[in-house]
Design a protein around this motif. Structure first.
Motif, short mmCIF file in Angstrom:
data_model
loop_
_atom_site.label_atom_id
_atom_site.label_comp_id
_atom_site.label_asym_id
_atom_site.label_seq_id
_atom_site.Cartn_x
_atom_site.Cartn_y
_atom_site.Cartn_z
N LEU A 14 13.81 2.17 10.06
CA LEU A 14 14.41 2.58 8.78
C LEU A 14 15.83 3.09 8.99
CD1 LEU A 14 11.38 4.51 7.22
CD2 LEU A 14 12.10 2.14 6.77
N LEU A 39 12.66 -3.05 3.65
CA LEU A 39 13.34 -1.84 4.11
C LEU A 39 13.97 -1.98 5.50
CD1 LEU A 39 11.17 1.14 2.79
CD2 LEU A 39 12.89 -0.25 1.64
N GLY A 82 7.67 2.06 3.73
CA GLY A 82 7.92 1.24 4.92
C GLY A 82 6.61 0.82 5.57
#
Lengths: 135, 557, 318
Positions: free
Chosen positions: B189, B155, B179
């Protein structure tokens, strides 16, 4: 005098794309029918029971999410259970050609795919007028 | 001004001589030419205001107010737009495979399509979900599904866009939790949640709660992300679905920006400072076939938004004034008939989006009027973007249509029309009230009805539908979603429920319930806590349903 | 087919069919009503009227919920206008009541006005009888909502809720035009909006003037937000009390008697009209009469006396 035909336009399932359903509703009104419009996200049971209370002659179902094979026959089933198997059912939306025979067999008499002119729907209703005239 | 007069005189002379000679003998194809949204298309567009002041105030330079020419100074000379194909169907595992395929094909960002039950906050085993599980997107019930969806996709390396609105907070919480499991912190992110509830009431229909608590959830997300997930685009204010519902280009701009204004107001009311969140607002527009009008639309939208943010909301940061947007080509322009023709439509729409300065783009696949796209169709759609980027040359210069008399004129026309709508909406007390009244829906429906009538009468030509039709066999090779998928998904869900710590679930949901009662509480951290315990999407949404109630469609046609 | 026993048994399908017969003025309609009539008189009829966009259907939805909570069965008739051009109609009021679609204790029927003026359909009166005979405890009649001409709801309903909202710009106008006479209870909806209090106080002012002699008779005014479900329980209390006092004062039975009076008059007038028209061959003659009058051969009175007097003489001689 010819009977005033009543049509329910319903959207079973969860998709909110009601542009087509609303167009059909409006165009059928312009063609002289009384149209009951129930809005989006209706369960098959709610649609069928509404059709019974409103004593409609036709139910038109619109669905774009691909759940037609499950939900259209369910409407037919509930109508039958309510003793309203004389209501004529048609459908429309994103429906692959392959699915149409199965839907016909399940009691959806006509399926109108994208790009169908509204005239075809009106013709379908008028072709079946005799069947509903005596109600 | 003197120049203009000279040009007008010359035009008159031309009309009386050269033009007249031709039109007397060969009348034009029709009396009135209009754009796809019924704006007048002049025979020969003339320059508008030629002064320097006009240029500097209306167009200026890319990367500077009013951003008409684009939000970055170099645009695609620096980096192409993000090619981001919206995808997802069936189970998380199947969608995960499709994502990996797309990344291998050179796609640069992910875009997750969720199925309708997920979008409306129902678990796969809910009775509302019958027939819909995995149909228009991937089914996500718990964190477990989200883990599978991003399995093997780090991610911190991708940016992920999620088309999720009413339960956006829950899906973002699942993403954050994935995550954590991958060892990627929230701060790293990158991505977008659509999180735009107003257009759900107007056009798309996947709402859950009434406007007031829905907007509270949105401002909770703004607030939470400003500190905890700073690279996240917290909302994608969407005109796409408004256009799909049948609006004109100007309505698309006006109603989208009116939604945006409402969100900014709500955030300010919640005590946020405009420059802390406005830079994370992003937009999402449609691309239709009328090439020049569409380009004008994006340019007008940028100019209006910059003005609104600067003048109405006193945004100081340039980031807050910039309208950054994602584009998707127009789903409603696709035809089921001769479906390969859709490739050409999508190519034109791609040009419109790129020449209009989009930041990212999804191109539709040729078969989407019939079913979910196959892998081959998706590849052609992606290749269309790549051809425009690498072969057409349109990405070599910034805002290539600037200075086209026609496009500048249309930009002004659309801007003017949109401002008129914005004023009318203000008069009604803002967008929420205009929606509750049905004003917005009615304007869109009238435009949709008009367009459909014109198609039925043949006034508007749709190739392959009302002209140039052929008899063709049933299309083959369409993608089918396994109808037994709901069973599979329900089994998975039952397993998760059996293996999780129920006491943790109950505790976090109870805390969420209490928090929902107090408007001062930010619900986002509480939802993240619940997500970590494998509480289901439906469980979380039901807690909120109990507190907030449900929105009911109230507008007839 | 004899529908009456099935209607009396409360069978949904046949209640619906009976309403269709009435709407279409089908043969057998009168016999049907004759058979149902002895079983009527049990239901309480609430009329909901007010301008378009006032939130009548949303309010009706809330009222259904309240009535169901106390175990009462509810019938709803929602009237929408027919298009004068196509004769078609879009009947969308029930969209706001669809949460009750699967509740067997609720029956909702949409009706198009089919050219009838007065805010309801020509068939509405008989439709109420069908629902009454079918055993619904409360019948809610929602009118079209076009304004001043909707007086018919007063005749058909035991109590009329007149729904007003701020922001339509015509509040004052409506007050002047005598719409006020229609309402028993005044409901100001969308009370969360600016101007709701102002609408309520304007109504209050007009009513104060009207009831200056006996202020205790002044009609109640309720502030609600149907959409946000606020003030509805309080309004229900007002409504209950209003009905109780109507009953206690004899006002309710007076109203119901008056309803029968107008019904008798209406049926009589219709029957006389039909018979006379038939006797005169009205449809066959009308063009010739018009020609004569257009050419000024007669005055309309002379002509009509010529046609009708023999008929009247015959009646007198009986």
């Amino acid at each position: 005098m010819a009977k005033t035909i009543r049509v329910l336009v319903g959207k079973p399932g969860l998709d909110g794309h009601d542009r087509g359903a609303k167009y059909v509703a409006r165009a059928l009104k312009d063609a002289g029918y009384e149209v009951i419009y129930t809005g989006i996200r209706q369960s098959p049971e709610a649609i069928a029971k509404t059709a019974v209370q409103e004593d409609v002659d036709f139910v038109g179902l619109s669905l774009l999410s691909g759940a037609h094979n499950e939900l259209f026959p369910e409407v037919v089933k509930v109508l039958k259970a309510e003793g309203a198997d004389d209501i004529i059912i048609f459908g429309g939306g994103v429906i692959p050609e392959d699915d149409i025979p199965g839907l016909n067999k399940a009691g959806v008499e006509a399926v109108f795919t994208p790009g169908t002119p509204i005239k075809d729907v009106v013709d379908f209703i008028e072709k079946n007028r005799e069947r509903v005239e005596a109600k | 001004m003197a120049e203009q007069k000279k040009i007008q005189d010359a035009q008159k002379a031309w009309q009386e001589t050269t033009l007249k000679k031709v039109t007397d003998r060969f009348p034009e194809r029709k009396e009135n030419f209009t754009t796809g949204s019924w704006n007048p298309a002049e025979r020969v567009a003339l320059p508008g205001d030629l002064s320097e002041e006009a240029y500097l105030s209306k167009l200026g330079f890319p990367g500077e107010f009013p951003f008409t020419r684009g939000v970055q100074p170099t645009m695609y000379r620096g980096r192409f737009w993000t090619m981001r194909q919206y995808a997802g169907f069936g189970t998380a595992e199947e969608s995960n495979e499709r994502y990996k395929y797309l990344l291998n094909q050179g796609q640069t960002g992910l875009s997750v399509a969720f199925d309708l039950p997920t979008q409306i906050g129902y678990d796969s085993d809910d009775s509302h979900s019958v027939g819909e599980v995995g149909k228009v997107g991937v089914a996500i019930d718990t964190l477990k599904d989200m883990e599978l969806l991003f399995d093997g996709i780090p991610l911190d390396k991708v940016s992920t866009s999620m088309t999720i609105n009413a339960p956006a907070a829950v899906l973002l919480a699942f993403y954050i939790a994935v995550g954590e499991k991958q060892g990627v912190s929230k701060e790293q992110l990158r991505g977008t949640i659509q999180n735009d509830i107003l257009k759900e009431y107007i056009a798309r229909g996947t709402y859950i709660f009434p406007p007031t608590p829905s907007i509270r959830l949105i401002t909770n997300i703004f607030d939470y992300c400003a500190t905890d997930v700073p690279k996240w685009n917290t909302i994608s204010i969407s005109g796409y679905h408004i256009r799909e519902a049948g609006s004109t280009a100007a309505q698309e701009v006006a109603f989208t920006l009116a939604d945006g204004i409402e969100y900014v107001r709500a955030a300010l009311k919640a005590g946020l400072d405009v420059d802390t969140f406005a830079g994370r607002l992003s937009f999402f527009f449609n691309a239709h076939n009328d090439l020049f009008e569409e380009v004008a639309k994006y340019r007008a939208a940028r100019r209006i938004w910059a003005t609104v943010m600067k003048e109405q909301f006193n945004a100081k940061s340039e980031k807050s004034q910039m309208l950054r947007f994602h584009t998707q080509t127009g789903g409603s322009t696709l035809t089921a008939q001769q479906s390969d023709n859709n490739i050409v439509r999508v190519a034109i729409q791609t040009l419109a989006a790129v020449m209009g300065g989009t930041q990212s783009l999804h191109t539709n696949s040729r078969d989407e009027a019939l079913a979910l796209p196959t892998e081959e169709s998706v590849r052609i759609a992606l290749r269309t973007q790549q051809i425009v980027a690498h072969e057409s040359g349109v990405a070599n210069t910034v805002d290539p249509l600037a200075g086209s008399y026609y496009v500048e004129g249309l930009t002004d026309t659309i801007e003017e029309e949109a401002w008129k709508y914005l004023d009318k909406i203000e008069d009604q007390g803002g967008m929420v009230q205009a929606i509750e009244k049905g004003y917005v829906q009615k304007e869109i429906q009238d435009a949709a009805y008009r367009a459909q009538k014109e198609i039925e009468s043949g006034e508007q030509v749709v190739v392959g539908v009302n002209k140039f039709t052929i008899d063709e066999g049933a299309p083959t090779g369409l993608l089918k979603v396994d109808p037994a998928l709901r069973e599979v998904q329900m089994k998975k869900l039952a397993e998760v429920k059996a293996s999780r710590n129920q006491a943790d679930v109950d505790r976090t949901l109870a805390v969420l319930k209490e928090g929902a009662k107090d408007v001062e509480v930010n619900l986002m951290p509480l939802i993240v806590d619940a997500a970590r315990t494998y509480a289901t999407l439906g469980e979380i949404c039901n807690v909120l349903r109990d507190e907030f109630g449900e929105y009911k469609e109230s507008i007839i046609l | 087919m004899n529908l009456a026993p099935k209607v009396l048994a409360g069978e949904t399908r046949y209640i619906a069919r009976a309403l269709t017969w009435i709407e279409n003025d089908r043969d057998g309609k009168e016999a049907l009503i004759d058979e149902l009539f002895p079983h009527c008189g049990h239901a309480v009829v609430w009329g909901i009227t007010g301008p378009p966009g006032a939130g009548k259907s949303t309010l009706t939805d809330q009222l259904i919920t309240r009535e169901r909570r106390r175990g009462r069965r509810v019938g709803v008739i929602a009237v929408d206008p027919s298009s004068p051009f196509s004769g078609g109609a879009i009947l969308g009021d029930r969209l706001r009541m669809q949460q009750h679609a699967t509740d067997d204790g609720v029956f909702i029927r949409s009706m198009a006005s089919r050219g009838h003026l007065g805010g309801v359909a020509g068939a509405t009166g008989d439709a109420i009888k069908v629902l009454d005979a079918a055993g619904f405890d409360t019948i809610i009649l929602e009118t079209i909502g076009v304004g001043q001409t909707e007086i018919e709801v007063m005749e058909l309903a035991d109590v009329v809720l007149l729904v007003m909202v701020p922001g339509l710009g015509d509040e004052i106008q409506a007050l002047k035009a005598g719409v006020m006479e229609i309402g028993d209870i005044f409901v100001v909806n969308k009370a969360d909006r600016d101007g709701a209090d102002k609408v309520a106080s304007e109504i209050g002012y007009v009513l104060d003037m009207k009831y200056v002699e006996n202020p205790s008779d002044r009609n109640p005014i309720c502030l609600v937000s149907a959409l946000r479900n606020e003030g509805i329980d309080e309004m229900m209390k007002v409504l209950d009390n209003y009905l109780l006092s109507m009953e206690a004062s004899g006002c309710l039975s007076d109203k119901r008697r008056a309803r029968i009076v107008s019904e008798i008059r209406r049926i009589a007038a219709t029957k006389v009209e039909e018979t006379v028209y038939q006797h005169l061959d009205f449809e066959g003659q009308i063009d010739a009469w018009v020609d004569d009058l257009f050419a000024r051969k007669h005055s309309p009175y002379v002509l009509m006396h010529q046609m009708l007097d023999p008929l009247f003489k015959e009646l007198e001689s009986r």
